[in-house]
Enzyme design. Structure first.
Site, PDB file in Angstrom:
ATOM      1  N   GLY A 162       0.823  -1.193   0.000  1.00 21.85           N
ATOM      2  CA  GLY A 162       0.000   0.000   0.000  1.00 21.85           C
ATOM      3  C   GLY A 162       0.857   1.241   0.000  1.00 21.85           C
ATOM      4  O   GLY A 162       2.080   1.174   0.162  1.00 21.85           O
ATOM      5  N   GLN A 186       3.153   9.900   1.541  1.00 24.25           N
ATOM      6  CA  GLN A 186       4.401   9.233   1.165  1.00 24.25           C
ATOM      7  C   GLN A 186       4.924   9.695  -0.192  1.00 24.25           C
ATOM      8  O   GLN A 186       6.078   9.434  -0.534  1.00 24.25           O
ATOM      9  CB  GLN A 186       4.216   7.706   1.142  1.00 24.25           C
ATOM     10  CG  GLN A 186       3.984   7.124   2.527  1.00 24.25           C
ATOM     11  CD  GLN A 186       3.869   5.610   2.453  1.00 24.25           C
ATOM     12  OE1 GLN A 186       2.807   5.082   2.180  1.00 24.25           O
ATOM     13  NE2 GLN A 186       4.972   4.916   2.679  1.00 24.25           N
ATOM     14  N   CYS A 198       7.538  -0.713   5.476  1.00 24.91           N
ATOM     15  CA  CYS A 198       6.974   0.526   4.947  1.00 24.91           C
ATOM     16  C   CYS A 198       7.919   1.073   3.881  1.00 24.91           C
ATOM     17  O   CYS A 198       9.138   1.085   4.087  1.00 24.91           O
ATOM     18  CB  CYS A 198       6.815   1.534   6.081  1.00 24.91           C
ATOM     19  SG  CYS A 198       6.121   3.105   5.553  1.00 24.91           S
ATOM     20  N   LEU A 199       7.371   1.514   2.765  1.00 32.75           N
ATOM     21  CA  LEU A 199       8.198   2.045   1.678  1.00 32.75           C
ATOM     22  C   LEU A 199       8.924   3.322   2.097  1.00 32.75           C
ATOM     23  O   LEU A 199       9.876   3.729   1.438  1.00 32.75           O
ATOM     24  CB  LEU A 199       7.337   2.297   0.429  1.00 32.75           C
ATOM     25  CG  LEU A 199       6.715   1.048  -0.215  1.00 32.75           C
ATOM     26  CD1 LEU A 199       5.849   1.451  -1.415  1.00 32.75           C
ATOM     27  CD2 LEU A 199       7.766   0.035  -0.626  1.00 32.75           C
ATOM     28  N   HIS A 217      -2.410   0.277   8.529  1.00 34.41           N
ATOM     29  CA  HIS A 217      -1.085   0.876   8.317  1.00 34.41           C
ATOM     30  C   HIS A 217      -1.200   2.138   7.455  1.00 34.41           C
ATOM     31  O   HIS A 217      -0.658   3.197   7.805  1.00 34.41           O
ATOM     32  CB  HIS A 217      -0.178  -0.163   7.650  1.00 34.41           C
ATOM     33  CG  HIS A 217       1.194   0.336   7.303  1.00 34.41           C
ATOM     34  ND1 HIS A 217       2.344  -0.159   7.880  1.00 34.41           N
ATOM     35  CD2 HIS A 217       1.599   1.287   6.416  1.00 34.41           C
ATOM     36  CE1 HIS A 217       3.390   0.486   7.363  1.00 34.41           C
ATOM     37  NE2 HIS A 217       2.973   1.363   6.476  1.00 34.41           N
ATOM     38  N   GLU A 218      -1.939   2.035   6.352  1.00 34.96           N
ATOM     39  CA  GLU A 218      -2.052   3.182   5.442  1.00 34.96           C
ATOM     40  C   GLU A 218      -2.853   4.326   6.073  1.00 34.96           C
ATOM     41  O   GLU A 218      -2.511   5.498   5.895  1.00 34.96           O
ATOM     42  CB  GLU A 218      -2.669   2.769   4.103  1.00 34.96           C
ATOM     43  CG  GLU A 218      -1.874   1.734   3.317  1.00 34.96           C
ATOM     44  CD  GLU A 218      -0.396   2.069   3.168  1.00 34.96           C
ATOM     45  OE1 GLU A 218      -0.039   3.259   3.114  1.00 34.96           O
ATOM     46  OE2 GLU A 218       0.411   1.129   3.122  1.00 34.96           O
ATOM     47  N   HIS A 233      -0.849   6.579   8.294  1.00 32.05           N
ATOM     48  CA  HIS A 233      -0.044   7.575   7.567  1.00 32.05           C
ATOM     49  C   HIS A 233      -0.799   8.907   7.437  1.00 32.05           C
ATOM     50  O   HIS A 233      -0.177   9.967   7.410  1.00 32.05           O
ATOM     51  CB  HIS A 233       0.281   7.085   6.151  1.00 32.05           C
ATOM     52  CG  HIS A 233       1.505   6.210   6.060  1.00 32.05           C
ATOM     53  ND1 HIS A 233       2.772   6.668   6.368  1.00 32.05           N
ATOM     54  CD2 HIS A 233       1.671   4.916   5.676  1.00 32.05           C
ATOM     55  CE1 HIS A 233       3.653   5.695   6.178  1.00 32.05           C
ATOM     56  NE2 HIS A 233       3.014   4.615   5.758  1.00 32.05           N
TER      57      HIS A 233
HETATM   58 ZN    ZN Z   1       3.893   2.821   5.323  1.00 29.04          ZN
END
Ligand code: ZN
Length: 150
Positions: A46, A51, A88-89, A130-131, A134
């Site tokens: 995701g 991000q 996480c990216l 998780h998303e 953010h």
């Molecule tokens: Zn993340």
């Protein structure tokens, strides 16, 4: 469509609260298309708008259940608990164990502003949580009970 640069840990944009999406226009669609290209290329589960440097309440999730776009998402209900590994990216080279609900019920809008509801469980529910974190400037490393280098 284009790949966007993924902001990394330490950048303040990851720590801010995102604003609701009000205009379901070409600007939003371009953002979502670029987020899709980016999450596919990076092989993430995701990606949230902050991000890629955009403080709007929009996320994409790419899991076994399918590919989803959630605009102005809100968790209406949650049930149970699961502990599992997350990455996480925006936090390269690490993963951590995070407790999440086993099931969530989500209200959201699609790219045209239409309202929907969805139930998710297991890893899908984890990815959503998780998303959504953010969007409020929260990273999984804030919640992880164990963090390891990959
Ligand atoms: Zn993340």
């Amino acid at each position: 469509m284009a790949i966007r640069n993924v902001v990394q840990l330490g950048d303040e944009v990851l720590r801010q609260k995102c604003l609701p999406v009000e205009h379901f226009d070409e600007g939003l669609w371009r953002l979502l298309d670029d987020m899709k290209d980016t999450v596919k290329k990076e092989e993430g589960a995701g990606l949230a708008a902050p991000q890629v440097g955009v403080l709007k309440r929009a996320v994409v999730v790419d899991v076994e259940d399918g590919y989803f776009e959630f605009i102005n998402p809100v968790i209406l209900a949650q049930k149970g608990e699961q502990n599992g590994w997350e990455g996480c990216l925006s936090v390269r080279g690490k993963s951590g164990v995070v407790s999440r609900p086993m099931k969530v019920k989500l209200a959201y809008q699609d790219r045209n502003g239409e309202k929907h509801m969805l139930q998710a469980k297991g890893f899908f529910a984890r990815a959503i949580c998780h998303e959504l974190d953010h969007l409020d400037g929260i990273l999984y490393i804030d919640k992880a009970t164990q963090i390891e280098r990959n």
